[in-house]
Motif scaffolding. Structure first.
Motif, PDB file in Angstrom:
ATOM      1  N   GLY A  17       0.840  -1.202   0.000  1.00  0.00           N
ATOM      2  CA  GLY A  17       0.000   0.000   0.000  1.00  0.00           C
ATOM      3  C   GLY A  17       0.866   1.239   0.000  1.00  0.00           C
ATOM      4  O   GLY A  17       1.924   1.265  -0.615  1.00  0.00           O
ATOM      5  N   ARG A  18       0.412   2.263   0.756  1.00  0.00           N
ATOM      6  CA  ARG A  18       1.062   3.580   0.630  1.00  0.00           C
ATOM      7  C   ARG A  18       2.526   3.572   1.041  1.00  0.00           C
ATOM      8  O   ARG A  18       3.331   4.265   0.416  1.00  0.00           O
ATOM      9  CB  ARG A  18       0.291   4.660   1.391  1.00  0.00           C
ATOM     10  CG  ARG A  18       0.014   4.349   2.842  1.00  0.00           C
ATOM     11  CD  ARG A  18      -0.645   5.529   3.527  1.00  0.00           C
ATOM     12  NE  ARG A  18      -1.916   5.899   2.952  1.00  0.00           N
ATOM     13  CZ  ARG A  18      -3.102   5.372   3.309  1.00  0.00           C
ATOM     14  NH1 ARG A  18      -3.145   4.428   4.220  1.00  0.00           N
ATOM     15  NH2 ARG A  18      -4.205   5.786   2.752  1.00  0.00           N
ATOM     16  N   ILE A  19       2.903   2.781   2.044  1.00  0.00           N
ATOM     17  CA  ILE A  19       4.327   2.811   2.456  1.00  0.00           C
ATOM     18  C   ILE A  19       5.206   2.207   1.366  1.00  0.00           C
ATOM     19  O   ILE A  19       6.238   2.776   1.002  1.00  0.00           O
ATOM     20  CB  ILE A  19       4.521   2.133   3.829  1.00  0.00           C
ATOM     21  CG1 ILE A  19       3.760   2.970   4.868  1.00  0.00           C
ATOM     22  CG2 ILE A  19       5.999   1.952   4.163  1.00  0.00           C
ATOM     23  CD1 ILE A  19       4.322   3.116   6.220  1.00  0.00           C
ATOM     24  N   VAL A  58       5.109  -7.095   5.213  1.00  0.00           N
ATOM     25  CA  VAL A  58       4.417  -7.479   6.449  1.00  0.00           C
ATOM     26  C   VAL A  58       3.332  -6.453   6.768  1.00  0.00           C
ATOM     27  O   VAL A  58       3.281  -5.384   6.157  1.00  0.00           O
ATOM     28  CB  VAL A  58       5.416  -7.618   7.640  1.00  0.00           C
ATOM     29  CG1 VAL A  58       6.508  -8.628   7.312  1.00  0.00           C
ATOM     30  CG2 VAL A  58       6.043  -6.283   8.014  1.00  0.00           C
ATOM     31  N   ARG A  59       2.462  -6.764   7.721  1.00  0.00           N
ATOM     32  CA  ARG A  59       1.457  -5.796   8.160  1.00  0.00           C
ATOM     33  C   ARG A  59       2.166  -4.565   8.725  1.00  0.00           C
ATOM     34  O   ARG A  59       3.201  -4.679   9.389  1.00  0.00           O
ATOM     35  CB  ARG A  59       0.570  -6.405   9.265  1.00  0.00           C
ATOM     36  CG  ARG A  59      -0.410  -7.454   8.795  1.00  0.00           C
ATOM     37  CD  ARG A  59      -1.528  -6.887   7.960  1.00  0.00           C
ATOM     38  NE  ARG A  59      -2.459  -6.075   8.729  1.00  0.00           N
ATOM     39  CZ  ARG A  59      -3.603  -6.505   9.237  1.00  0.00           C
ATOM     40  NH1 ARG A  59      -3.967  -7.756   9.073  1.00  0.00           N
ATOM     41  NH2 ARG A  59      -4.385  -5.689   9.900  1.00  0.00           N
ATOM     42  N   ALA A  60       1.556  -3.390   8.515  1.00  0.00           N
ATOM     43  CA  ALA A  60       2.183  -2.135   8.966  1.00  0.00           C
ATOM     44  C   ALA A  60       2.565  -2.205  10.444  1.00  0.00           C
ATOM     45  O   ALA A  60       3.672  -1.804  10.833  1.00  0.00           O
ATOM     46  CB  ALA A  60       1.235  -0.973   8.712  1.00  0.00           C
ATOM     47  N   LYS A  79       4.823   6.884  12.516  1.00  0.00           N
ATOM     48  CA  LYS A  79       5.042   7.245  13.928  1.00  0.00           C
ATOM     49  C   LYS A  79       3.911   6.726  14.804  1.00  0.00           C
ATOM     50  O   LYS A  79       4.108   6.434  15.980  1.00  0.00           O
ATOM     51  CB  LYS A  79       5.146   8.771  14.065  1.00  0.00           C
ATOM     52  CG  LYS A  79       6.450   9.316  13.545  1.00  0.00           C
ATOM     53  CD  LYS A  79       6.516  10.823  13.700  1.00  0.00           C
ATOM     54  CE  LYS A  79       7.699  11.375  12.926  1.00  0.00           C
ATOM     55  NZ  LYS A  79       7.665  12.829  12.788  1.00  0.00           N
ATOM     56  N   ASP A  80       2.711   6.616  14.239  1.00  0.00           N
ATOM     57  CA  ASP A  80       1.566   6.065  14.968  1.00  0.00           C
ATOM     58  C   ASP A  80       1.874   4.633  15.418  1.00  0.00           C
ATOM     59  O   ASP A  80       1.719   4.266  16.587  1.00  0.00           O
ATOM     60  CB  ASP A  80       0.295   6.109  14.100  1.00  0.00           C
ATOM     61  CG  ASP A  80       0.518   5.545  12.701  1.00  0.00           C
ATOM     62  OD1 ASP A  80       1.646   5.633  12.184  1.00  0.00           O
ATOM     63  OD2 ASP A  80      -0.437   5.006  12.117  1.00  0.00           O
ATOM     64  N   VAL A  81       2.381   3.837  14.482  1.00  0.00           N
ATOM     65  CA  VAL A  81       2.712   2.436  14.753  1.00  0.00           C
ATOM     66  C   VAL A  81       3.878   2.348  15.743  1.00  0.00           C
ATOM     67  O   VAL A  81       3.859   1.542  16.674  1.00  0.00           O
ATOM     68  CB  VAL A  81       3.069   1.738  13.413  1.00  0.00           C
ATOM     69  CG1 VAL A  81       3.792   0.431  13.636  1.00  0.00           C
ATOM     70  CG2 VAL A  81       1.809   1.535  12.578  1.00  0.00           C
ATOM     71  N   ALA A 102       3.961   9.156   3.747  1.00  0.00           N
ATOM     72  CA  ALA A 102       2.711   8.717   4.406  1.00  0.00           C
ATOM     73  C   ALA A 102       2.307   9.715   5.495  1.00  0.00           C
ATOM     74  O   ALA A 102       2.113   9.359   6.652  1.00  0.00           O
ATOM     75  CB  ALA A 102       2.867   7.297   4.960  1.00  0.00           C
ATOM     76  N   LYS A 103       2.195  10.976   5.075  1.00  0.00           N
ATOM     77  CA  LYS A 103       1.897  12.045   6.041  1.00  0.00           C
ATOM     78  C   LYS A 103       0.405  12.146   6.331  1.00  0.00           C
ATOM     79  O   LYS A 103      -0.416  12.130   5.400  1.00  0.00           O
ATOM     80  CB  LYS A 103       2.387  13.378   5.498  1.00  0.00           C
ATOM     81  CG  LYS A 103       3.888  13.532   5.538  1.00  0.00           C
ATOM     82  CD  LYS A 103       4.226  14.854   4.953  1.00  0.00           C
ATOM     83  CE  LYS A 103       5.543  15.376   5.403  1.00  0.00           C
ATOM     84  NZ  LYS A 103       5.791  16.707   4.883  1.00  0.00           N
ATOM     85  N   CYS A 104       0.085  12.271   7.576  1.00  0.00           N
ATOM     86  CA  CYS A 104      -1.308  12.441   7.994  1.00  0.00           C
ATOM     87  C   CYS A 104      -1.266  12.977   9.417  1.00  0.00           C
ATOM     88  O   CYS A 104      -0.204  13.375   9.892  1.00  0.00           O
ATOM     89  CB  CYS A 104      -2.042  11.105   7.918  1.00  0.00           C
ATOM     90  SG  CYS A 104      -1.223   9.749   8.784  1.00  0.00           S
TER      91      CYS A 104
HETATM   92  P1  ATP Z   1      -3.181  -2.731   8.510  1.00  0.00           P
HETATM   93  O1  ATP Z   1      -3.445  -3.297   7.160  1.00  0.00           O
HETATM   94  O2  ATP Z   1      -2.169  -3.509   9.295  1.00  0.00           O
HETATM   95  O3  ATP Z   1      -4.410  -2.348   9.295  1.00  0.00           O
HETATM   96  P2  ATP Z   1      -2.717   0.084   8.056  1.00  0.00           P
HETATM   97  O4  ATP Z   1      -4.104   0.426   7.755  1.00  0.00           O
HETATM   98  O5  ATP Z   1      -2.141   0.733   9.253  1.00  0.00           O
HETATM   99  O6  ATP Z   1      -2.390  -1.423   8.213  1.00  0.00           O
HETATM  100  P3  ATP Z   1      -1.721   1.601   5.893  1.00  0.00           P
HETATM  101  O7  ATP Z   1      -3.080   2.149   5.684  1.00  0.00           O
HETATM  102  O8  ATP Z   1      -0.909   1.233   4.707  1.00  0.00           O
HETATM  103  O9  ATP Z   1      -1.771   0.352   6.809  1.00  0.00           O
HETATM  104  O10 ATP Z   1      -0.957   2.665   6.745  1.00  0.00           O
HETATM  105  C1  ATP Z   1       0.440   2.601   6.947  1.00  0.00           C
HETATM  106  C2  ATP Z   1       0.883   3.894   7.617  1.00  0.00           C
HETATM  107  O11 ATP Z   1       0.609   4.993   6.730  1.00  0.00           O
HETATM  108  C3  ATP Z   1       0.134   4.212   8.908  1.00  0.00           C
HETATM  109  O12 ATP Z   1       0.779   3.613  10.017  1.00  0.00           O
HETATM  110  C4  ATP Z   1       0.205   5.724   8.933  1.00  0.00           C
HETATM  111  O13 ATP Z   1       1.431   6.154   9.479  1.00  0.00           O
HETATM  112  C5  ATP Z   1       0.150   6.108   7.447  1.00  0.00           C
HETATM  113  N1  ATP Z   1      -1.219   6.416   6.974  1.00  0.00           N
HETATM  114  C6  ATP Z   1      -2.356   5.762   7.261  1.00  0.00           C
HETATM  115  N2  ATP Z   1      -3.426   6.313   6.649  1.00  0.00           N
HETATM  116  C7  ATP Z   1      -2.938   7.362   5.943  1.00  0.00           C
HETATM  117  C8  ATP Z   1      -3.535   8.324   5.063  1.00  0.00           C
HETATM  118  N3  ATP Z   1      -4.832   8.332   4.823  1.00  0.00           N
HETATM  119  N4  ATP Z   1      -2.736   9.232   4.469  1.00  0.00           N
HETATM  120  C9  ATP Z   1      -1.410   9.229   4.702  1.00  0.00           C
HETATM  121  N5  ATP Z   1      -0.784   8.353   5.518  1.00  0.00           N
HETATM  122  C10 ATP Z   1      -1.527   7.429   6.129  1.00  0.00           C
END
Ligand code: ATP
Ligand code: PRP
Ligand code: MG
Length: 223
Positions: A17-19, A58-60, A79-81, A102-104
């Motif tokens: 995904g985004r990362i 792997v899972r985030a 940073k949330d994780v 992955a800024k939010c």
């Molecule tokens: P999982 O599948 O394990 O539930 P996830 O939903 O945390 O994982 P991602 O959505 O790919 O996985 O998010 C990975 C990281 O990207 C998050 O930990 C966060 O730091 C960042 N992120 C999450 N949502 C957004 C968003 N909408 N825009 C930008 N960055 C985000």
């Protein structure tokens, strides 16, 4: 160290995904290309154009665990994780750079029309649904607000709509998800981006291979 372990490629842990997507340009800046797409491939170990570097998918929320135990030499995590992981697991991770990807932001959000300020000032006990229990607990403790935390693993936006919670703590980027569910952000807790994390033992024993990649990532993410 045996010759086999010297030959072992460096392992970078990423979530798909985004990362993964936002890491590709950083890898490209280091001269590394990834030919397989984790969205279509079922493989969890992906080779790269550099025989000395492989990716694991792997899972985030599992990225810090793989790096902490040395199953991956380094990884990229929000940073949330990292905040949630640090609350339960001591040390072992070196965090050299903020990659600015992955800024939010982590926010408190409520249903449109719910008077959050009034609920807080009246000292009401609030029910908060979130995946980010540690960050939420710390935020409300700092504010002196009593909360019951309900742990969820996703789709937090649903909780206030069906009466599971008064508020959620969740990530917001464009605000589209909140809007689509008639929710509004009432408080920003912290800005989020992803960091490079490195296993401390790998940093010492594999510095020669790791450091050029860390330097290239640092340069590309600052650009
Ligand atoms: P999982 O599948 O394990 O539930 P996830 O939903 O945390 O994982 P991602 O959505 O790919 O996985 O998010 C990975 C990281 O990207 C998050 O930990 C966060 O730091 C960042 N992120 C999450 N949502 C957004 C968003 N909408 N825009 C930008 N960055 C985000
Ligand atoms: C994340 C997050 C929010 C949404 C916010 O979900 O959990 O729901 O992004 O982004 P927005 O403000 O731009 O709408 P994601 O897209 O990762 O989906 P997920 O539920 O699969 O994690
Ligand atoms: Mg997500």
């Amino acid at each position: 160290m045996s010759p086999a372990s010297l030959d072992k490629p460096l392992t970078l842990a990423l979530s798909k995904g985004r990362i993964f997507e936002e890491t590709l340009p950083l890898l490209a800046a280091a001269g590394v290309h990834v030919t397989e797409n984790p969205e279509s491939s079922r493989k969890l170990i992906l080779p790269t154009s550099d025989p000395g570097l492989q990716l694991i998918i792997v899972r985030a929320s599992d990225v810090p665990t793989y790096v902490q135990y040395g199953a991956a030499d380094f990884g990229i995590a929000g940073k949330d994780v990292l905040f949630e992981h640090a609350a339960q697991n001591a040390g072992g991770l070196y965090q050299p750079i903020d990659l600015n990807i992955a800024k939010c932001r982590l926010c408190v959000a409520v249903r449109e029309g719910f008077d959050y300020e009034a609920a807080v000032s009246q000292g009401s006990r609030l029910r908060i649904a979130t995946k980010y229990v540690q960050a939420a607990r710390e935020h409300f403790a700092r504010k002196g607000v009593y909360v019951d935390l309900i742990k969820l693993y996703g789709s937090m936006e649903l909780a206030p709509l069906v009466g599971l919670a008064d508020a959620i703590v969740d990530l917001v980027s464009t605000g589209n998800t909140l809007k689509a569910n008639h929710l509004v952000a009432v408080e920003d807790i912290v800005q989020i981006s992803s960091r490079l994390i490195v296993n401390q033992a790998s940093l010492k024993t594999r510095a020669k291979a790791l450091q050029p990649l860390i330097d290239a990532f640092a340069q590309a993410s600052a650009a």
